[in-house]
Write an enzyme that holds these catalytic residues in place. Structure first.
Site, PDB file in Angstrom:
ATOM      1  CE1 TYR A   1      32.513  24.124  42.531  1.00 21.70           C
ATOM      2  CE2 TYR A   1      32.401  21.862  43.356  1.00 21.70           C
ATOM      3  CZ  TYR A   1      32.722  23.313  43.504  1.00 21.70           C
ATOM      4  OH  TYR A   1      33.353  23.658  44.766  1.00 21.70           O
ATOM      5  CE  LYS A  38      36.027  24.038  43.117  1.00 20.84           C
ATOM      6  NZ  LYS A  38      36.928  25.347  43.501  1.00 20.84           N
TER       7      LYS A  38
HETATM    8  P1  NDP Z   1      30.589  31.735  47.649  1.00 17.13           P
HETATM    9  O1  NDP Z   1      29.618  31.532  46.329  1.00 17.13           O
HETATM   10  O2  NDP Z   1      29.939  32.163  49.038  1.00 17.13           O
HETATM   11  O3  NDP Z   1      31.825  32.980  47.182  1.00 17.13           O
HETATM   12  C1  NDP Z   1      32.554  32.888  46.243  1.00 17.13           C
HETATM   13  C2  NDP Z   1      33.358  33.989  46.190  1.00 17.13           C
HETATM   14  O4  NDP Z   1      34.126  33.999  44.843  1.00 17.13           O
HETATM   15  C3  NDP Z   1      32.826  35.431  46.074  1.00 17.13           C
HETATM   16  O5  NDP Z   1      33.499  36.382  46.780  1.00 17.13           O
HETATM   17  C4  NDP Z   1      32.804  35.769  44.554  1.00 17.13           C
HETATM   18  O6  NDP Z   1      32.967  37.266  44.448  1.00 17.13           O
HETATM   19  C5  NDP Z   1      34.060  35.219  44.222  1.00 17.13           C
HETATM   20  N1  NDP Z   1      34.306  34.943  42.672  1.00 17.13           N
HETATM   21  C6  NDP Z   1      33.501  34.000  42.113  1.00 17.13           C
HETATM   22  N2  NDP Z   1      33.851  34.187  40.706  1.00 17.13           N
HETATM   23  C7  NDP Z   1      34.784  34.945  40.819  1.00 17.13           C
HETATM   24  C8  NDP Z   1      35.521  35.443  39.462  1.00 17.13           C
HETATM   25  N3  NDP Z   1      35.476  35.095  38.306  1.00 17.13           N
HETATM   26  N4  NDP Z   1      36.279  36.434  39.945  1.00 17.13           N
HETATM   27  C9  NDP Z   1      36.630  36.974  41.089  1.00 17.13           C
HETATM   28  N5  NDP Z   1      35.705  36.655  41.992  1.00 17.13           N
HETATM   29  C10 NDP Z   1      34.935  35.683  41.839  1.00 17.13           C
HETATM   30  O7  NDP Z   1      31.438  30.604  47.626  1.00 17.13           O
HETATM   31  P2  NDP Z   1      32.010  29.356  48.794  1.00 17.13           P
HETATM   32  O8  NDP Z   1      32.777  30.293  49.885  1.00 17.13           O
HETATM   33  O9  NDP Z   1      31.434  28.388  49.358  1.00 17.13           O
HETATM   34  O10 NDP Z   1      33.412  28.969  47.900  1.00 17.13           O
HETATM   35  C11 NDP Z   1      34.652  29.356  47.780  1.00 17.13           C
HETATM   36  C12 NDP Z   1      35.617  28.318  47.296  1.00 17.13           C
HETATM   37  O11 NDP Z   1      35.436  26.919  47.873  1.00 17.13           O
HETATM   38  C13 NDP Z   1      35.171  27.862  45.565  1.00 17.13           C
HETATM   39  O12 NDP Z   1      36.095  27.736  44.968  1.00 17.13           O
HETATM   40  C14 NDP Z   1      34.070  26.657  46.057  1.00 17.13           C
HETATM   41  O13 NDP Z   1      34.281  25.984  44.692  1.00 17.13           O
HETATM   42  C15 NDP Z   1      34.842  26.010  47.264  1.00 17.13           C
HETATM   43  N6  NDP Z   1      34.351  24.991  47.780  1.00 17.13           N
HETATM   44  C16 NDP Z   1      33.093  25.120  48.414  1.00 17.13           C
HETATM   45  C17 NDP Z   1      32.678  24.366  49.241  1.00 17.13           C
HETATM   46  C18 NDP Z   1      31.187  24.721  50.229  1.00 17.13           C
HETATM   47  O14 NDP Z   1      30.824  23.611  50.474  1.00 17.13           O
HETATM   48  N7  NDP Z   1      30.829  25.858  50.010  1.00 17.13           N
HETATM   49  C19 NDP Z   1      32.687  22.868  49.176  1.00 17.13           C
HETATM   50  C20 NDP Z   1      34.013  22.579  48.208  1.00 17.13           C
HETATM   51  C21 NDP Z   1      34.528  23.652  47.812  1.00 17.13           C
HETATM   52  P3  NDP Z   1      31.526  38.063  43.819  1.00 17.13           P
HETATM   53  O15 NDP Z   1      30.229  37.966  44.984  1.00 17.13           O
HETATM   54  O16 NDP Z   1      31.875  39.552  43.832  1.00 17.13           O
HETATM   55  O17 NDP Z   1      31.242  37.596  42.463  1.00 17.13           O
END
Ligand code: NDP
Length: 248
Positions: free
Chosen positions: A155, A159
């Protein structure tokens, strides 16, 4: 607002941070494409929320780590909604584990899902943006891409890679009116962090000077600023939205 009516694609816009970004951008008059991979009901709900508030949105299914599906997504958006001028590469996954136990399939899944996806979408996105000589890309990185985290080598590498991608594309396209920035969230309350053991969450919170987890809205507001006209001279930057966790 000058950015009214522009089309913004948010990858992974069905849940968590992506959903908040979709709602925030729509509230500022942008037309939003809510991309998702499998949670179609959640994506439709976000589209409905936006329409109920008088905005315009469409859902777009695609696994953004798959080149063919990304191509198809951009084609569909262009036909049904218009050219994508704002791209938020937000889709992301985790497959945590200590290095010695990390399976190659978990390494590949995270690098493809988090980094290759941003490369693929940016490649299709800049083609359209360069034509119009205006564009915005915001990549959702993470503070752990800056400082590392035990158990998250895949991860963190993805990033950190996003940050290099951001700066390189920013340099390549700066003269075509396109800015490319990254937002690095700290510890944000979403499904992704909900699965962590309470002891890990408590430990992380101790390292946040603000003393609280961030909200999805905290991240969405930063993204909304970066895609706005007001941020046109901000390029290639990484903005940490982390309650002070990584300040130096
Ligand atoms: P969630 O797990 O809550 O949501 C992830 C989203 O990404 C979902 O809508 C999922 O859709 C979609 N997704 C994942 N893989 C794919 C793919 N291959 N193609 C299309 N859609 C995809 O994650 P967060 O909201 O927590 O995270 C969002 C971003 O922020 C990420 O990049 C994460 O790494 C980053 N982030 C989050 C942090 C946190 O503390 N939460 C901290 C730092 C960064 P579906 O459900 O349809 O699979």
């Amino acid at each position: 607002m000058p950015e009214n009516g522009r089309v913004a694609l948010i990858t992974g816009g069905s849940r968590g941070i992506g959903k908040a970004i979709a709602l925030e951008l729509a509230s500022r008059g942008l037309r939003v494409v809510v991309n998702y991979r499998s949670s179609s009901e959640a994506a439709d709900e976000v589209v409905k929320n936006i329409s109920d508030l008088g905005g315009e949105a469409m859902a777009g299914r695609a696994d953004v780590s798959d080149p063919d599906q990304v191509k198809e997504l951009f084609k569909t958006i262009s036909k049904e909604f218009g050219p994508v001028e704002i791209l938020v590469n937000n889709a992301g996954i985790t497959r945590d584990g200590l290095l010695m136990r990390m399976k190659e399939s978990d390494w590949d899944a995270v690098i493809d899902g988090n980094l290759k996806s941003a490369y693929l979408c940016s490649k299709d996105g800049v083609k359209v943006m360069a034509k119009g000589r205006w564009g915005r890309i915001v990549n959702i990185a993470s503070v752990v891409g800056l400082i590392g985290n035990p158990g998250q080598a895949n991860y963190c590498a993805s990033k950190a890679g996003i940050i290099g991608l951001t700066k390189s594309i920013a340099r390549e396209y700066a003269q075509r009116g396109i800015t490319v920035n990254a937002v690095a969230p700290g510890f944000i309350a979403t499904d992704m962090t909900d699965i962590l053991p309470e002891s890990v969450k408590d430990e992380m919170l101790k390292s946040v000077p603000a003393g609280r987890a961030g909200t999805v809205e905290d991240v969405a507001k930063a993204v909304a600023f970066l895609v706005s006209e007001d941020a046109s001279y901000i390029n290639g930057q990484v903005i940490a939205v982390d309650g002070g966790m990584t300040m130096v």
